[in-house]
Design a protein around this motif. Structure first.
Motif, PDB file in Angstrom:
ATOM      1  N   SER A 200     -71.318 -36.152  28.013  1.00  0.00           N
ATOM      2  CA  SER A 200     -72.071 -35.310  28.947  1.00  0.00           C
ATOM      3  C   SER A 200     -72.570 -34.032  28.284  1.00  0.00           C
ATOM      4  O   SER A 200     -73.512 -33.404  28.768  1.00  0.00           O
ATOM      5  CB  SER A 200     -71.209 -34.965  30.165  1.00  0.00           C
ATOM      6  OG  SER A 200     -70.136 -34.111  29.793  1.00  0.00           O
ATOM      7  N   SER A 201     -71.941 -33.654  27.154  1.00  0.00           N
ATOM      8  CA  SER A 201     -72.394 -32.468  26.423  1.00  0.00           C
ATOM      9  C   SER A 201     -73.510 -32.787  25.439  1.00  0.00           C
ATOM     10  O   SER A 201     -74.028 -31.887  24.782  1.00  0.00           O
ATOM     11  CB  SER A 201     -71.217 -31.833  25.673  1.00  0.00           C
ATOM     12  OG  SER A 201     -70.848 -32.611  24.545  1.00  0.00           O
ATOM     13  N   GLY A 202     -73.874 -34.094  25.346  1.00  0.00           N
ATOM     14  CA  GLY A 202     -74.978 -34.481  24.480  1.00  0.00           C
ATOM     15  C   GLY A 202     -74.589 -35.241  23.233  1.00  0.00           C
ATOM     16  O   GLY A 202     -75.439 -35.509  22.375  1.00  0.00           O
ATOM     17  N   VAL A 203     -73.297 -35.618  23.103  1.00  0.00           N
ATOM     18  CA  VAL A 203     -72.813 -36.329  21.920  1.00  0.00           C
ATOM     19  C   VAL A 203     -72.581 -37.800  22.267  1.00  0.00           C
ATOM     20  O   VAL A 203     -71.726 -38.114  23.100  1.00  0.00           O
ATOM     21  CB  VAL A 203     -71.497 -35.718  21.388  1.00  0.00           C
ATOM     22  CG1 VAL A 203     -71.002 -36.502  20.169  1.00  0.00           C
ATOM     23  CG2 VAL A 203     -71.686 -34.247  21.049  1.00  0.00           C
ATOM     24  N   LYS A 204     -73.322 -38.694  21.641  1.00  0.00           N
ATOM     25  CA  LYS A 204     -73.099 -40.125  21.833  1.00  0.00           C
ATOM     26  C   LYS A 204     -71.915 -40.553  20.980  1.00  0.00           C
ATOM     27  O   LYS A 204     -71.924 -40.399  19.762  1.00  0.00           O
ATOM     28  CB  LYS A 204     -74.331 -40.927  21.442  1.00  0.00           C
ATOM     29  CG  LYS A 204     -74.145 -42.438  21.609  1.00  0.00           C
ATOM     30  CD  LYS A 204     -75.357 -43.223  21.150  1.00  0.00           C
ATOM     31  CE  LYS A 204     -75.115 -44.723  21.303  1.00  0.00           C
ATOM     32  NZ  LYS A 204     -76.279 -45.526  20.830  1.00  0.00           N
ATOM     33  N   VAL A 205     -70.869 -41.097  21.623  1.00  0.00           N
ATOM     34  CA  VAL A 205     -69.657 -41.496  20.910  1.00  0.00           C
ATOM     35  C   VAL A 205     -69.741 -42.975  20.549  1.00  0.00           C
ATOM     36  O   VAL A 205     -69.957 -43.823  21.419  1.00  0.00           O
ATOM     37  CB  VAL A 205     -68.404 -41.229  21.765  1.00  0.00           C
ATOM     38  CG1 VAL A 205     -67.149 -41.637  20.992  1.00  0.00           C
ATOM     39  CG2 VAL A 205     -68.327 -39.758  22.163  1.00  0.00           C
ATOM     40  N   VAL A 206     -69.568 -43.261  19.259  1.00  0.00           N
ATOM     41  CA  VAL A 206     -69.603 -44.645  18.765  1.00  0.00           C
ATOM     42  C   VAL A 206     -68.241 -44.976  18.154  1.00  0.00           C
ATOM     43  O   VAL A 206     -67.991 -44.687  16.976  1.00  0.00           O
ATOM     44  CB  VAL A 206     -70.708 -44.840  17.709  1.00  0.00           C
ATOM     45  CG1 VAL A 206     -70.778 -46.313  17.275  1.00  0.00           C
ATOM     46  CG2 VAL A 206     -72.057 -44.352  18.221  1.00  0.00           C
ATOM     47  N   PRO A 207     -67.318 -45.569  18.938  1.00  0.00           N
ATOM     48  CA  PRO A 207     -66.030 -45.958  18.370  1.00  0.00           C
ATOM     49  C   PRO A 207     -66.214 -47.130  17.399  1.00  0.00           C
ATOM     50  O   PRO A 207     -66.991 -48.055  17.661  1.00  0.00           O
ATOM     51  CB  PRO A 207     -65.219 -46.403  19.592  1.00  0.00           C
ATOM     52  CG  PRO A 207     -65.965 -45.890  20.782  1.00  0.00           C
ATOM     53  CD  PRO A 207     -67.399 -45.865  20.380  1.00  0.00           C
ATOM     54  N   VAL A 208     -65.493 -47.066  16.275  1.00  0.00           N
ATOM     55  CA  VAL A 208     -65.578 -48.118  15.263  1.00  0.00           C
ATOM     56  C   VAL A 208     -64.157 -48.558  14.933  1.00  0.00           C
ATOM     57  O   VAL A 208     -63.350 -47.751  14.465  1.00  0.00           O
ATOM     58  CB  VAL A 208     -66.282 -47.621  13.981  1.00  0.00           C
ATOM     59  CG1 VAL A 208     -66.437 -48.773  12.988  1.00  0.00           C
ATOM     60  CG2 VAL A 208     -67.638 -47.006  14.300  1.00  0.00           C
ATOM     61  N   LEU A 209     -63.843 -49.826  15.162  1.00  0.00           N
ATOM     62  CA  LEU A 209     -62.481 -50.332  14.962  1.00  0.00           C
ATOM     63  C   LEU A 209     -62.442 -51.284  13.765  1.00  0.00           C
ATOM     64  O   LEU A 209     -63.222 -52.238  13.693  1.00  0.00           O
ATOM     65  CB  LEU A 209     -61.996 -51.060  16.216  1.00  0.00           C
ATOM     66  CG  LEU A 209     -62.051 -50.259  17.530  1.00  0.00           C
ATOM     67  CD1 LEU A 209     -61.490 -51.093  18.669  1.00  0.00           C
ATOM     68  CD2 LEU A 209     -61.308 -48.931  17.395  1.00  0.00           C
ATOM     69  N   SER A 210     -61.525 -51.007  12.833  1.00  0.00           N
ATOM     70  CA  SER A 210     -61.435 -51.856  11.638  1.00  0.00           C
ATOM     71  C   SER A 210     -60.631 -53.128  11.893  1.00  0.00           C
ATOM     72  O   SER A 210     -60.856 -54.156  11.239  1.00  0.00           O
ATOM     73  CB  SER A 210     -60.808 -51.068  10.484  1.00  0.00           C
ATOM     74  OG  SER A 210     -59.508 -50.620  10.821  1.00  0.00           O
ATOM     75  N   GLN A 211     -59.691 -53.088  12.847  1.00  0.00           N
ATOM     76  CA  GLN A 211     -58.890 -54.277  13.191  1.00  0.00           C
ATOM     77  C   GLN A 211     -58.801 -54.376  14.719  1.00  0.00           C
ATOM     78  O   GLN A 211     -57.744 -54.177  15.308  1.00  0.00           O
ATOM     79  CB  GLN A 211     -57.497 -54.186  12.571  1.00  0.00           C
ATOM     80  CG  GLN A 211     -57.496 -54.164  11.049  1.00  0.00           C
ATOM     81  CD  GLN A 211     -56.107 -54.046  10.460  1.00  0.00           C
ATOM     82  OE1 GLN A 211     -55.103 -54.399  11.082  1.00  0.00           O
ATOM     83  NE2 GLN A 211     -56.026 -53.537   9.247  1.00  0.00           N
ATOM     84  N   PRO A 212     -59.920 -54.655  15.364  1.00  0.00           N
ATOM     85  CA  PRO A 212     -59.935 -54.640  16.838  1.00  0.00           C
ATOM     86  C   PRO A 212     -59.159 -55.798  17.438  1.00  0.00           C
ATOM     87  O   PRO A 212     -58.973 -56.847  16.818  1.00  0.00           O
ATOM     88  CB  PRO A 212     -61.427 -54.762  17.155  1.00  0.00           C
ATOM     89  CG  PRO A 212     -61.995 -55.514  15.992  1.00  0.00           C
ATOM     90  CD  PRO A 212     -61.220 -55.041  14.797  1.00  0.00           C
TER      91      PRO A 212
END
Length: 271
Positions: A200-212
């Motif tokens: 909501s503050s303008g930062v797009k969060v892209v989670p990246v998982l190495s062993q999902p």
């Protein structure tokens, strides 16, 4: 007889000099100003990661010394000589308003951090003065001049990134602000409860998982690989970058972006 004794005298003088050097080094080490402060919160943040909050309301000089996201300090626990270096996770405004520093601490077996994570609320630790220059966001300050800001963090490296986002850097006035945040799996990813607030503050969060785990539909692998697949940087000369986490990740991201034309002095690092 005097001549025969000179080697013994020389050794004695050398030993005295060594002792003097060691004593001087000890004095310099002890010259660090340590401030006792009680723990106000110790709780799990994710697997092997802990939220730590320390009450510094009686230490106004310590509060005032924290001025920029990315700064850190040393912390000592009772009966342990070796300190731990910790980046401050809460923004400077939080310290000023609440009289507390918050940290995200990774518990590593045999370390001072492991002992810290095992302490209880009310127990006392010691803090050094706040150290480091932090993130020099003035380098990418103008949202009009730098509409793209790419942020990369791995593991507990998200700690000073939280401070940066919650301090604010005009993300809502920029057209493309992305946070690539890497962890092994969701159980090891801290601050998930803050993602909506950050978005909501303008930062797009892209989670990246190495062993999902099975069922994960987001980005996989390492942060640098996830970014390489996406990229989509429209103007390298108008791009700022913030890095914190594994050195290999930071070096690979830096090489990739510099090769694409991003200026090295617009890449802010903390690792």
């Amino acid at each position: 007889m005097f001549i025969l004794r000179r080697p013994h005298l020389a050794r004695h003088l050398r030993n005295n000099r060594v002792a003097s050097v060691v004593s001087a080094a000890a004095v310099r080490q002890d010259a660090t100003l340590w401030t006792p402060a009680p723990l106000s919160l110790v709780e799990s943040a994710a697997e092997s990661l802990f939220h730590i909050s320390i009450d510094i309301s009686n230490s106004p000089d310590l509060v005032d010394s924290y001025t920029r996201p990315g700064q850190y300090l040393q912390l000592r626990v009772p009966d342990v000589v070796k300190p731990s270096f910790l980046a401050i996770a809460s923004p400077p405004s939080f310290a000023a308003a609440n009289g507390a520093f918050e940290f995200l601490v990774k518990s590593i077996a045999g370390s001072t951090a492991e002992i810290l994570c095992g302490l209880k609320r009310g127990e006392t630790v010691e803090l050094s003065h706040v150290m480091g220059n932090g993130f020099d966001v003035d380098q990418i300050d103008s949202p009009e001049e730098y509409p793209t800001v790419l942020i990369f963090a791995t593991g507990s490296g998200i700690s000073p990134i939280r401070s940066l986002i919650e301090t604010g850097f005009g993300a809502d006035r920029r057209s493309d602000v992305r946070l690539y945040y890497g962890a092994r799996n969701l159980k090891r990813m801290a601050y998930q409860e803050k993602f909506k607030e950050w978005e909501s503050s303008g930062v797009k969060v892209v989670p990246v998982l190495s062993q999902p785990d099975n069922g994960w539909r987001g980005e996989t692998g390492y942060v640098q690989a996830a970014f390489a697949r996406a990229k989509q940087v429209s103007d390298s000369s108008a791009t700022g970058v913030v890095l914190c986490g594994q050195r290999q990740m930071a070096e690979e991201i830096t090489s990739m972006l510099v090769a694409d034309g991003v200026s090295n002095d617009k890449i802010l690092k903390n690792f």
